[in-house]
Design an enzyme around this catalytic site. Structure first.
Site, PDB file in Angstrom:
ATOM      1  N   VAL A 244     -36.211  27.815 -15.898  1.00 42.46           N
ATOM      2  CA  VAL A 244     -37.314  28.760 -16.075  1.00 42.46           C
ATOM      3  C   VAL A 244     -36.852  30.129 -16.573  1.00 42.46           C
ATOM      4  O   VAL A 244     -37.655  30.901 -17.094  1.00 42.46           O
ATOM      5  CB  VAL A 244     -38.090  28.914 -14.742  1.00 42.46           C
ATOM      6  CG1 VAL A 244     -37.273  29.710 -13.721  1.00 42.46           C
ATOM      7  CG2 VAL A 244     -39.454  29.541 -14.955  1.00 42.46           C
ATOM      8  N   TYR A 245     -35.575  30.458 -16.460  1.00 46.53           N
ATOM      9  CA  TYR A 245     -35.114  31.790 -16.839  1.00 46.53           C
ATOM     10  C   TYR A 245     -35.282  32.011 -18.340  1.00 46.53           C
ATOM     11  O   TYR A 245     -34.727  31.271 -19.161  1.00 46.53           O
ATOM     12  CB  TYR A 245     -33.646  31.996 -16.462  1.00 46.53           C
ATOM     13  CG  TYR A 245     -33.348  31.956 -14.980  1.00 46.53           C
ATOM     14  CD1 TYR A 245     -34.329  32.172 -14.019  1.00 46.53           C
ATOM     15  CD2 TYR A 245     -32.057  31.697 -14.533  1.00 46.53           C
ATOM     16  CE1 TYR A 245     -34.039  32.131 -12.663  1.00 46.53           C
ATOM     17  CE2 TYR A 245     -31.755  31.664 -13.168  1.00 46.53           C
ATOM     18  CZ  TYR A 245     -32.758  31.872 -12.237  1.00 46.53           C
ATOM     19  OH  TYR A 245     -32.463  31.835 -10.895  1.00 46.53           O
ATOM     20  N   SER A 246     -36.038  33.051 -18.677  1.00 41.82           N
ATOM     21  CA  SER A 246     -36.302  33.405 -20.081  1.00 41.82           C
ATOM     22  C   SER A 246     -36.770  32.190 -20.876  1.00 41.82           C
ATOM     23  O   SER A 246     -36.389  31.975 -22.024  1.00 41.82           O
ATOM     24  CB  SER A 246     -35.062  34.036 -20.736  1.00 41.82           C
ATOM     25  OG  SER A 246     -34.706  35.233 -20.087  1.00 41.82           O
TER      26      SER A 246
ATOM     27  N   GLY B 111     -36.061  29.123 -20.761  1.00 43.57           N
ATOM     28  CA  GLY B 111     -35.012  28.206 -21.192  1.00 43.57           C
ATOM     29  C   GLY B 111     -33.889  28.854 -21.965  1.00 43.57           C
ATOM     30  O   GLY B 111     -32.827  28.244 -22.156  1.00 43.57           O
TER      31      GLY B 111
END
Length: 363
Positions: A96-98, A100
């Protein structure tokens, strides 16, 4: 809190020490001949997997992020290089960070400095990442889809540690643990881990896995730092008893323990000005009693508050490797220096004394 979480002293973990030049690995001007011991390596819980004593959090890296404090790959490269040269080879990201982009950056950056066998790479699943009702959570459908998508972004055949980002109350835990076991058996992950949840939920998941003869969680990535110590009540003692490695997130309380904001409300960094989650987690007036105590101890030792806060966490029984974010060279310098900073019993008692109980946060 729990006195039993204090070890007899540092140095109880296995140690591999080599001398490396500080200026070479961190890019700082230092006195001639100054050296730093090579970073300690430890087993992740009861497994045979060896990890560096500090884990580099990769949430801070990724191209085209909507978070203003996130570095693109070019800006992150020298920090990752310096981390590797300082002995860090354990990296944590999430799908979920940025959106992908963090996984993409992790895959691209780590392979520049380490072979696949040398690097230990962890990612996570749970948060919604695709449209529709099955775009998140811990159903078999989502887990099996998400691991393939993560491996594609990372450009890897497998991850070393595949973690559930949170507990999913809408999916039977037997289904979740069965799907994670499939991921391991398919060779797409070497181990599985979990993140913030209640201790009873963690115990339920482990029991479901054991009953089915499947893979069990080997690590717990929980919310733990000098400002939030509620994990000492149940989760960490459970992890110690069960041989589960503890790899805390937000070891510096999203920068609050490093001094990125003040009691009066001043916010001193881009992240502190734009990260609303920090306001939610660390809003108690008494939190700054702890922050100021950290600053006092740091001033007496002539080191940064970040080093003191991280050294305290590294000292705690059961803690394997705090996950440290770094967007500036000095952030990495503090993490490496903290691994070798020994606090006295008196200093530890002073740091812990102002703490007051908090509601459960971060689950």
């Amino acid at each position: 809190m729990l006195a039993s979480l204090r070890p007899a002293g540092r140095g109880v973990l296995s140690h591999e020490a080599t001398a490396v030049d500080v200026e070479t690995c961190l890019g700082f001007a230092v006195a001639p001949g100054a050296t730093v011991l090579g970073m300690e390596t430890v087993n992740l819980g009861a497994t045979g997997l060896r990890v560096s004593r500090v884990c580099l959090g990769m949430m801070s890296y990724g191209n085209d992020s909507d978070r203003p404090w996130v570095l693109d790959e070019d800006a992150a490269e020298p920090i990752v290089r310096a981390a590797v040269e300082a002995g860090i080879y354990f990296f944590d990201t999430a799908n979920v960070y940025s959106d992908g982009a963090s996984e993409v950056a992790t895959g691209q950056l780590v392979k520049k400095f380490l072979s696949r066998d040398e690097a230990v790479i962890a990612t996570k699943v749970f948060m919604p990442v695709t449209p529709g009702p099955n775009g998140g959570g811990l159903s078999r459908k989502h887990i099996l889809s998400a691991i393939d998508a993560s491996l594609e972004r990372l450009a890897l055949d497998y991850v070393d540690l595949y973690q559930i980002h949170r507990y999913d109350p809408n999916t039977p835990i037997e289904e979740t643990m069965g799907a994670l076991d499939e991921v391991v058996r398919a060779g797409k992950a070497r181990y599985i881990g979990a993140s913030s949840m209640h201790a009873w939920q963690f115990a339920k998941a482990q029991h479901a896995a054991e009953r089915a003869g499947g893979a069990r969680f080997v690590s717990m990535q929980n919310h733990y730092n000098l400002l939030y110590r509620e994990e000492e009540r149940e989760m960490i003692p459970q992890c110690i008893d069960q041989g589960v490695g503890v790899i805390p997130w937000s070891p510096l309380a999203r920068g609050v323990l490093a001094g990125n904001r003040t009691r009066s409300g001043e916010k001193r960094t881009t992240r502190s000005n734009t990260d609303a989650f920090t306001d939610f987690l660390y809003s108690e007036p008494t939190d700054f009693d702890v922050v100021e105590r950290v600053a006092d101890v740091a001033a007496e030792r002539d080191v940064s508050p970040a080093q003191v806060a991280l050294a305290w966490l590294l000292y705690r029984r059961g803690v394997t490797a705090p996950i440290v974010g770094a967007t500036k060279p000095e952030h990495l310098h503090d993490a490496v220096a903290a691994e070798q900073l020994a606090l006295s019993d008196a200093e530890i008692a002073r740091l812990e004394e102002p703490y007051v109980a908090h509601p459960v946060l971060g689950h």
